[in-house]
Each structure stands twice: as structure tokens, then as C-alpha cells.
Design a protein around this motif. Structure first.
Motif, PDB file in Angstrom:
ATOM      1  N   GLU A 342      39.148  31.179  76.893  1.00  0.00           N
ATOM      2  CA  GLU A 342      38.326  29.985  77.057  1.00  0.00           C
ATOM      3  C   GLU A 342      38.868  28.826  76.237  1.00  0.00           C
ATOM      4  O   GLU A 342      38.988  27.692  76.717  1.00  0.00           O
ATOM      5  N   ARG A 343      39.221  29.099  74.975  1.00  0.00           N
ATOM      6  CA  ARG A 343      39.777  28.047  74.129  1.00  0.00           C
ATOM      7  C   ARG A 343      41.116  27.563  74.680  1.00  0.00           C
ATOM      8  O   ARG A 343      41.439  26.373  74.638  1.00  0.00           O
ATOM      9  N   MET A 344      41.913  28.500  75.182  1.00  0.00           N
ATOM     10  CA  MET A 344      43.224  28.141  75.697  1.00  0.00           C
ATOM     11  C   MET A 344      43.098  27.214  76.909  1.00  0.00           C
ATOM     12  O   MET A 344      43.768  26.180  76.991  1.00  0.00           O
ATOM     13  N   TYR A 345      42.230  27.547  77.869  1.00  0.00           N
ATOM     14  CA  TYR A 345      42.079  26.711  79.060  1.00  0.00           C
ATOM     15  C   TYR A 345      41.487  25.343  78.711  1.00  0.00           C
ATOM     16  O   TYR A 345      41.866  24.321  79.301  1.00  0.00           O
ATOM     17  N   THR A 346      40.582  25.315  77.764  1.00  0.00           N
ATOM     18  CA  THR A 346      40.043  24.038  77.302  1.00  0.00           C
ATOM     19  C   THR A 346      41.142  23.183  76.687  1.00  0.00           C
ATOM     20  O   THR A 346      41.230  21.973  76.930  1.00  0.00           O
ATOM     21  N   LEU A 347      42.012  23.833  75.905  1.00  0.00           N
ATOM     22  CA  LEU A 347      43.100  23.109  75.255  1.00  0.00           C
ATOM     23  C   LEU A 347      44.093  22.562  76.279  1.00  0.00           C
ATOM     24  O   LEU A 347      44.569  21.423  76.142  1.00  0.00           O
ATOM     25  N   LEU A 348      44.406  23.319  77.309  1.00  0.00           N
ATOM     26  CA  LEU A 348      45.338  22.838  78.324  1.00  0.00           C
ATOM     27  C   LEU A 348      44.799  21.591  79.016  1.00  0.00           C
ATOM     28  O   LEU A 348      45.562  20.678  79.360  1.00  0.00           O
ATOM     29  N   GLU A 349      43.489  21.535  79.219  1.00  0.00           N
ATOM     30  CA  GLU A 349      42.892  20.337  79.818  1.00  0.00           C
ATOM     31  C   GLU A 349      42.996  19.157  78.852  1.00  0.00           C
ATOM     32  O   GLU A 349      43.276  18.023  79.273  1.00  0.00           O
ATOM     33  N   ARG A 350      42.805  19.413  77.564  1.00  0.00           N
ATOM     34  CA  ARG A 350      42.976  18.338  76.575  1.00  0.00           C
ATOM     35  C   ARG A 350      44.429  17.869  76.542  1.00  0.00           C
ATOM     36  O   ARG A 350      44.702  16.666  76.404  1.00  0.00           O
ATOM     37  N   PHE A 351      45.359  18.806  76.640  1.00  0.00           N
ATOM     38  CA  PHE A 351      46.775  18.442  76.692  1.00  0.00           C
ATOM     39  C   PHE A 351      47.043  17.500  77.860  1.00  0.00           C
ATOM     40  O   PHE A 351      47.753  16.493  77.727  1.00  0.00           O
ATOM     41  N   LYS A 352      46.508  17.842  79.008  1.00  0.00           N
ATOM     42  CA  LYS A 352      46.713  17.030  80.219  1.00  0.00           C
ATOM     43  C   LYS A 352      46.203  15.604  79.988  1.00  0.00           C
ATOM     44  O   LYS A 352      46.863  14.628  80.365  1.00  0.00           O
ATOM     45  N   GLN A 353      45.061  15.481  79.343  1.00  0.00           N
ATOM     46  CA  GLN A 353      44.498  14.165  79.069  1.00  0.00           C
ATOM     47  C   GLN A 353      45.302  13.408  78.019  1.00  0.00           C
ATOM     48  O   GLN A 353      45.388  12.177  78.047  1.00  0.00           O
ATOM     49  N   ALA A 354      45.940  14.161  77.107  1.00  0.00           N
ATOM     50  CA  ALA A 354      46.666  13.542  75.991  1.00  0.00           C
ATOM     51  C   ALA A 354      48.136  13.289  76.299  1.00  0.00           C
ATOM     52  O   ALA A 354      48.841  12.672  75.488  1.00  0.00           O
ATOM     53  N   GLY A 355      48.623  13.767  77.456  1.00  0.00           N
ATOM     54  CA  GLY A 355      50.016  13.501  77.804  1.00  0.00           C
ATOM     55  C   GLY A 355      50.978  14.609  77.441  1.00  0.00           C
ATOM     56  O   GLY A 355      52.131  14.341  77.084  1.00  0.00           O
ATOM     57  N   ILE A 356      50.525  15.856  77.538  1.00  0.00           N
ATOM     58  CA  ILE A 356      51.384  17.010  77.302  1.00  0.00           C
ATOM     59  C   ILE A 356      51.237  17.979  78.467  1.00  0.00           C
ATOM     60  O   ILE A 356      50.119  18.248  78.924  1.00  0.00           O
ATOM     61  N   LEU A 357      52.353  18.491  78.948  1.00  0.00           N
ATOM     62  CA  LEU A 357      52.341  19.561  79.942  1.00  0.00           C
ATOM     63  C   LEU A 357      52.731  20.859  79.254  1.00  0.00           C
ATOM     64  O   LEU A 357      53.861  21.012  78.787  1.00  0.00           O
ATOM     65  N   SER A 358      51.785  21.786  79.185  1.00  0.00           N
ATOM     66  CA  SER A 358      52.040  23.132  78.681  1.00  0.00           C
ATOM     67  C   SER A 358      51.502  24.103  79.727  1.00  0.00           C
ATOM     68  O   SER A 358      51.179  23.711  80.840  1.00  0.00           O
ATOM     69  N   ASP A 359      51.405  25.368  79.365  1.00  0.00           N
ATOM     70  CA  ASP A 359      50.979  26.368  80.333  1.00  0.00           C
ATOM     71  C   ASP A 359      50.589  27.624  79.581  1.00  0.00           C
ATOM     72  O   ASP A 359      50.887  27.795  78.392  1.00  0.00           O
ATOM     73  N   TRP A 360      49.936  28.530  80.306  1.00  0.00           N
ATOM     74  CA  TRP A 360      49.622  29.844  79.776  1.00  0.00           C
ATOM     75  C   TRP A 360      50.696  30.815  80.238  1.00  0.00           C
ATOM     76  O   TRP A 360      51.668  30.433  80.885  1.00  0.00           O
ATOM     77  N   PHE A 361      50.534  32.083  79.901  1.00  0.00           N
ATOM     78  CA  PHE A 361      51.486  33.114  80.301  1.00  0.00           C
ATOM     79  C   PHE A 361      50.823  34.035  81.319  1.00  0.00           C
ATOM     80  O   PHE A 361      49.623  34.297  81.245  1.00  0.00           O
ATOM     81  N   LEU A 362      51.614  34.544  82.234  1.00  0.00           N
ATOM     82  CA  LEU A 362      51.072  35.313  83.345  1.00  0.00           C
ATOM     83  C   LEU A 362      50.241  36.505  82.877  1.00  0.00           C
ATOM     84  O   LEU A 362      49.218  36.834  83.462  1.00  0.00           O
ATOM     85  N   PHE A 363      50.677  37.162  81.808  1.00  0.00           N
ATOM     86  CA  PHE A 363      49.970  38.336  81.310  1.00  0.00           C
ATOM     87  C   PHE A 363      49.365  38.092  79.927  1.00  0.00           C
ATOM     88  O   PHE A 363      49.067  39.042  79.199  1.00  0.00           O
ATOM     89  N   CYS A 364      49.186  36.829  79.586  1.00  0.00           N
ATOM     90  CA  CYS A 364      48.574  36.493  78.292  1.00  0.00           C
ATOM     91  C   CYS A 364      47.953  35.111  78.414  1.00  0.00           C
ATOM     92  O   CYS A 364      48.633  34.097  78.215  1.00  0.00           O
ATOM     93  N   ASP A 365      46.662  35.062  78.720  1.00  0.00           N
ATOM     94  CA  ASP A 365      46.003  33.773  78.900  1.00  0.00           C
ATOM     95  C   ASP A 365      45.210  33.356  77.662  1.00  0.00           C
ATOM     96  O   ASP A 365      44.305  32.522  77.739  1.00  0.00           O
ATOM     97  N   THR A 366      45.594  33.908  76.515  1.00  0.00           N
ATOM     98  CA  THR A 366      44.978  33.492  75.252  1.00  0.00           C
ATOM     99  C   THR A 366      45.940  32.672  74.400  1.00  0.00           C
ATOM    100  O   THR A 366      45.611  32.281  73.285  1.00  0.00           O
ATOM    101  N   ALA A 367      47.145  32.421  74.929  1.00  0.00           N
ATOM    102  CA  ALA A 367      48.158  31.660  74.204  1.00  0.00           C
ATOM    103  C   ALA A 367      48.732  30.590  75.124  1.00  0.00           C
ATOM    104  O   ALA A 367      48.764  30.744  76.341  1.00  0.00           O
ATOM    105  N   PHE A 368      49.215  29.489  74.527  1.00  0.00           N
ATOM    106  CA  PHE A 368      49.895  28.471  75.315  1.00  0.00           C
ATOM    107  C   PHE A 368      51.384  28.458  74.976  1.00  0.00           C
ATOM    108  O   PHE A 368      51.808  28.922  73.924  1.00  0.00           O
ATOM    109  N   ARG A 369      52.150  27.914  75.898  1.00  0.00           N
ATOM    110  CA  ARG A 369      53.603  27.979  75.868  1.00  0.00           C
ATOM    111  C   ARG A 369      54.203  26.685  75.310  1.00  0.00           C
ATOM    112  O   ARG A 369      53.778  25.589  75.656  1.00  0.00           O
TER     113      ARG A 369
END
Length: 396
Positions: A342-369
Motif C-alpha cells: 500500500e505504501r509503495m503504490y501510494t509512493l509511486l503515485e506521488r513520484f508521478k506527480q513529482a516528476g519521477i518514473l519508478s516502478d515496482w518489481f514483478l514478484f515484490c510489490d513492497t519495494a520500488f526500483r
């Protein structure tokens, strides 16, 4: 919603129900830009494709020059085409003895397919051993040796005679037997969230393959060509595989894959039957020209060494933040563990708003890349970390 986005959703096959929907107008270095001029840090490099940075002048010039001479001519392996030959020779020159023959394809999945076929052809065996949480592609053969069961179940039956074992468990290596044609392994389990092998594990795996006559395949599709802080991850592992799979950064931003083996073994695909493996567009001359230029740029600019230093700087700047539970790193490939999807997906949305493209991992959705182009500068690292920390703390 504008017309282009409507057409995107209506006419392009979708990979998920929630695409990012950011329109790209241009890209350069570690950034890409929307038509409105908004800048984004590209912290995933097209999933480790753009190692030498977007719009690299050496790559652009190589593409233009080759396109002016000729593009596709004939199915692979019949005509002598300088871009293929020169690039294969350069790759072979960087490999240890016994890995001197390069078979070019279009993608990483195709490289895996070719490697699996070669192992069966060389050994006369059928069993293939793979690892849990490994990712090798989405075609039916590569999917068969992928470690995530949830991605495989909807497409069964897949290839038979596949045995899965757990990564880093020495006690399971004895499941590799005289029936085993090959063992395919990621030198770092990227899609599991950058999981590193335990000390001595790859040497024990190499010894078990030698003892049983199984071929060892290293899937270096994400980890090679400088990303790990060396040209190839097997150098850091201290072992030499029988077959190496390459793609992603191999084409310098163009679609290109390859598997590399000994000339003796590779020759087995050309007889009994002839055309035992064939591709129409594999080793496209423009793609090979681009890849050759990118690899030369990587060597001449010391990007392997820069990757290790850049990764270490990211780790040092982010370590100790209260929201970060762990950082797992392999060169300039980092998994920043938050401990919560949940925190990871929330953070990815904040990244998108702040001008960063990151991603999660296929078998680990608790960390960002974090895996930006290897050309990223220290100032750019510090600026991107500042944005990451602001997003972690709910600021924009």
C-alpha cells in the motif's frame, strides 16, 4: 481525455488495467518530457534498456548511418552484414574463453527460448531446472521456466519436464540430476526485488552442473553491460556459464537479444536438422549498429565503474530514512524496501506527480526500483534523491 489517449486505450493491446498514461514527446539523458514540457526523471531506464542514456549521440549517429546503407536484407545467418559481425566480435572479445559464438534475436524472451533449445540439443535431455521468483519472459517456453506460478496458471499446459527449486538453498542443488538438460538462473533475482546470491552459491551451482552434465544458463538480460558494476554479473559471481542470455541494454535502445555459447555447441543448431533455430529479423543491422555504438560508449566512458559508484551513492543518501526498511543493491540496480504494498503504490503515485518514473518489481510489490541510465551524474542523483525523500514524507 484527449484523442491520442483515447486511441491508446482503444487500439493498443494493454498489459494492465491501469497504464501510466503519460505521453512522451522527447527524451534525453536521464530525463523524458511530455508535450507540455514537463520533465520526468527516468529512474528505470525502460527497465534497464537505456544504460547509455536517452538520445545518446553515438547511438543516434550509428542508427542514421546504418539506415542510410541498408536495413533488413535476408533471414538471419545467410548474408555477411558488417553490423552483426562487428558487434558479435566485440561481445565475444569481452567474454571468457568458450563463449565465442553469438546468436542475435529480437528480445530477451527469444534469447531464453534459443538457450533452452540449445541446451536440449547439446545434452539430448529434456528436464529444465529453474528457480522460484525468477523472471525469464512471457513466451510459452520462457514462461515455463518463470518462477511466479500466478502468471503461469492461466496459460497451462506449458512446457513439460520443468523442475523448480528455491534460490539460495544449497540443499536443493541435489535436485539437479543426470536427467537435467539445463539450469537457468538470474545472477541477481531482479524481479524478486534485487535478491543477491549467498556467498559460494553460484560456485556450488556450477560444480553441481559439472557433476551431472547439465548446462548452466545465466539470464543476464537485466544485469549485463555495466548495470551490475561489471560488464557481466557472472564476473562478480566468479563462475563461467555455458550459455549467456542478453537483451534490454544490448540494443542501445533498439530491440535486440542474443544468446552466447561456444562455437562448437552453437553449431549443433545448424545441423540435424538444418535451420534448427531461425529468425527473420533477429540481428537487424540497424539494431546491431546501435548496440555496437552503445557498448563502445559503455567501455570508453567507464560506465561499469560509474554504475557501482552511482549505486553506492544512492544507497548512502537513502539509507537510514525511517520509511525505508532495507535497500538491496546490485551495482546501479536498487530495490528500496518499504515493507508495505500500500505504501509503495501510494509512493509511486506521488513520484508521478513529482516528476519521477519508478516502478515496482514483478514478484515484490513492497519495494520500488531505482535503475537510471548509467550516465547519471552525482548532481542528478542528489536531486532525484531529494524528490524521493519529499515524496516519502508526503511533500511535493
Amino acid at each position: 481525455m484527449d484523442i491520442l489517449r483515447k486511441q491508446f486505450l482503444a487500439h493498443l493491446g494493454q498489459t494492465s488495467p491501469s497504464p501510466l498514461m503519460i505521453e512522451v514527446a522527447k527524451a534525453e539523458g536521464v530525463y523524458f518530457y511530455t508535450p507540455e514540457g514537463r520533465r520526468y526523471f527516468d529512474l528505470i531506464s525502460g527497465i534497464t534498456v537505456n544504460n547509455v542514456g536517452h538520445h545518446n549521440p553515438a547511438v543516434i549517429e550509428a542508427v542514421k548511418r546504418q539506415a542510410e546503407d541498408y536495413m533488413h536484407m535476408m533471414v538471419y545467418g545467410e548474408l555477411v552484414q558488417r553490423p552483426q559481425v562487428e558487434y558479435a566480435a566485440l561481445i565475444a572479445s569481452l567474454m571468457p574463453e568458450g563463449l565465442d559464438s553469438v546468436y542475435f534475436l529480437n528480445s530477451g524472451s527469444e534469447a531464453v527460448e534459443g538457450a533452452l533449445k540449445l541446451a536440449k540439443r547439446c545434452t539430448g535431455r529434456s528436464e529444465m531446472v529453474c528457480f522460484g521468483n525468477a523472471y525469464h519472459g512471457s513466451t510459452q517456453g520462457s514462461l515455463s521456466v518463470m518462477g511466479g506460478e500466478e502468471y503461469k496458471n492461466a496459460f497451462r499446459p506449458l512446457l513439460p519436464d520443468v523442475r523448480r527449486i528455491d534460490f539460495n538453498k544449497f540443499e536443493e542443488l541435489d535436485r539437479i540430476t543426470e536427467r537435467t538438460a539445463c539450469v537457468i538462473v538470474d545472477p541477481v533475482q531482479s524481479e524478486a526485488g534485487v535478491r543477491i546470491a549467498r556467498k559460494g552459491y553460484f560456485k556450488a551451482l556450477r560444480e553441481r552442473c559439472d557433476r551431472t552434465g547439465a548446462m548452466l544458463i545465466f539470464d543476464e538480460i537485466q544485469s549485463a553491460l555495466g548495470r551490475c558494476g561489471a560488464m557481466f554479473s557472472f564476473e562478480k559471481a566468479g563462475v563461467v556459464p555455458d550459455i549467456v542470455c542478453l537483451a534490454k541494454a544490448l540494443g542501445g535502445g533498439m530491440p535486440l537479444g542474443a544468446f552466447v555459447a561456444s562455437k562448437e555447441n552453437m553449431g549443433k543448431l545448424s545441423v540435424d536438422p538444418v535451420l534448427g533455430h531461425i529468425t527473420t529479423f533477429g540481428g537487424h543491422p540497424v539494431c546491431c549498429a546501435a548496440g555496437f555504438a552503445a557498448l563502445r560508449f559503455t567501455i570508453e566512458n567507464g560506465l561499469c565503474e560509474r554504475a557501482e559508484k552511482a549505486g553506492a551513492l544512492y544507497e548512502s543518501l537513502l539509507a537510514g530514512h525511517p520509511d525505508i526498511k532495507e535497500i538491496r543493491r546490485h551495482g546501479l540496480l536498487l530495490a528500496v524496501e518499504l515493507g508495505s504494498a500500500e505504501r509503495m503504490y501510494t509512493l509511486l503515485e506521488r513520484f508521478k506527480q513529482a516528476g519521477i518514473l519508478s516502478d515496482w518489481f514483478l514478484f515484490c510489490d513492497t519495494a520500488f526500483r531505482i535503475s537510471p541510465p548509467l550516465t547519471i551524474t552525482e548532481d542528478q542523483i542528489r536531486e532525484s534523491v531529494s524528490i524521493i525523500i519529499s515524496a516519502l514524507e508526503g511533500r511535493s
